[in-house]
Scaffold this motif. Structure first.
Motif, PDB file in Angstrom:
ATOM      1  N   ILE A  46       0.834  -1.207   0.000  1.00  0.00           N
ATOM      2  CA  ILE A  46       0.000   0.000   0.000  1.00  0.00           C
ATOM      3  C   ILE A  46       0.868   1.255   0.000  1.00  0.00           C
ATOM      4  CG2 ILE A  46      -1.632   1.340   1.382  1.00  0.00           C
ATOM      5  CD1 ILE A  46      -2.909  -1.335   2.213  1.00  0.00           C
ATOM      6  N   ILE A  47       1.915   1.268   0.801  1.00  0.00           N
ATOM      7  CA  ILE A  47       2.799   2.443   0.876  1.00  0.00           C
ATOM      8  C   ILE A  47       3.499   2.665  -0.452  1.00  0.00           C
ATOM      9  CG2 ILE A  47       4.912   3.335   1.939  1.00  0.00           C
ATOM     10  CD1 ILE A  47       3.964   2.062   4.573  1.00  0.00           C
ATOM     11  N   SER A  50       1.079   3.905  -3.068  1.00  0.00           N
ATOM     12  CA  SER A  50       0.723   5.307  -2.801  1.00  0.00           C
ATOM     13  C   SER A  50       1.834   6.253  -3.256  1.00  0.00           C
ATOM     14  CB  SER A  50       0.459   5.516  -1.313  1.00  0.00           C
ATOM     15  OG  SER A  50      -0.603   4.717  -0.878  1.00  0.00           O
ATOM     16  N   ALA A  53       1.873   6.355  -6.971  1.00  0.00           N
ATOM     17  CA  ALA A  53       0.749   7.139  -7.499  1.00  0.00           C
ATOM     18  C   ALA A  53       1.034   8.634  -7.401  1.00  0.00           C
ATOM     19  CB  ALA A  53      -0.537   6.785  -6.755  1.00  0.00           C
ATOM     20  N   VAL A  54       1.611   9.065  -6.277  1.00  0.00           N
ATOM     21  CA  VAL A  54       1.974  10.482  -6.118  1.00  0.00           C
ATOM     22  C   VAL A  54       3.040  10.865  -7.146  1.00  0.00           C
ATOM     23  CG1 VAL A  54       3.080  12.144  -4.570  1.00  0.00           C
ATOM     24  CG2 VAL A  54       1.288  10.641  -3.697  1.00  0.00           C
TER      25      VAL A  54
END
Length: 179
Positions: A46-47, A50, A53-54
């Protein structure tokens, strides 16, 4: 030339970061099978997704900046004539003010600032004078000369010319040497 090179480098950078972040997102989400078939814990996945994605969103913004055309132009005064539009840059008007003030021998180090209002141009002049002429008379003549010259050359009404005398020119003191 440097601006084109900067845009090219930004384009390449944003494209490569975007591609890498998409590959990481696809790889960790399981849409692309991992060649090594590694297992990652859920929190790490998940990290990393994320962060990827950023990075992808940032790369899209940088990509857009690198390919867009420069819409921003220098500030100007726009006039409409019967033949079309005329734009006169603020820098041109500032240089006209400097040219008009150069006719005064006692005025030195002139700087001008232009503001456009509905009534016309508001010109602020900052100058250093030699102190050998009457300052009120000199500033009045300077205001009139700048007002008339700018209005005549540009065709734009000048509503106000203010003059700020910043200082006096300091004449060098020469001491004679006695040997």
């Amino acid at each position: 030339m440097a601006k084109i090179l900067d845009r090219l480098l930004l384009f390449i950078y944003s494209l490569s970061v975007g591609i890498i972040s998409v590959l990481i997102i696809l790889l960790l989400s399981g849409l692309i099978p991992d060649l090594a078939q590694r297992q990652y814990d859920e929190m790490t996945t998940i990290i990393v997704i994320s962060v990827a994605a950023v990075l992808f969103l940032l790369s899209m913004r940088f990509f857009y900046i690198s390919v867009r055309r420069d819409q921003g132009s220098l500030p100007s005064v726009d006039q409409r004539t019967e033949y079309g539009d005329v734009q006169i840059s603020m820098e041109t008007i500032e240089n006209l003010c400097l040219k008009a003030s150069s006719k005064f021998r006692s005025v030195r180090d002139v700087k001008s600032r232009i503001h456009v209002t509905e009534a016309g141009l508001e010109i602020t002049i900052r100058a250093i004078v030699d102190g050998e002429s009457s300052i009120p008379q000199l500033t009045t003549e300077l205001q009139k000369a700048i007002h008339d010259y700018v209005q005549e050359i540009t065709g734009i009404p000048v509503s106000h010319v203010s003059v700020y005398i910043a200082n006096l020119v300091q004449s060098p003191n020469y001491k004679s040497r006695v040997e």
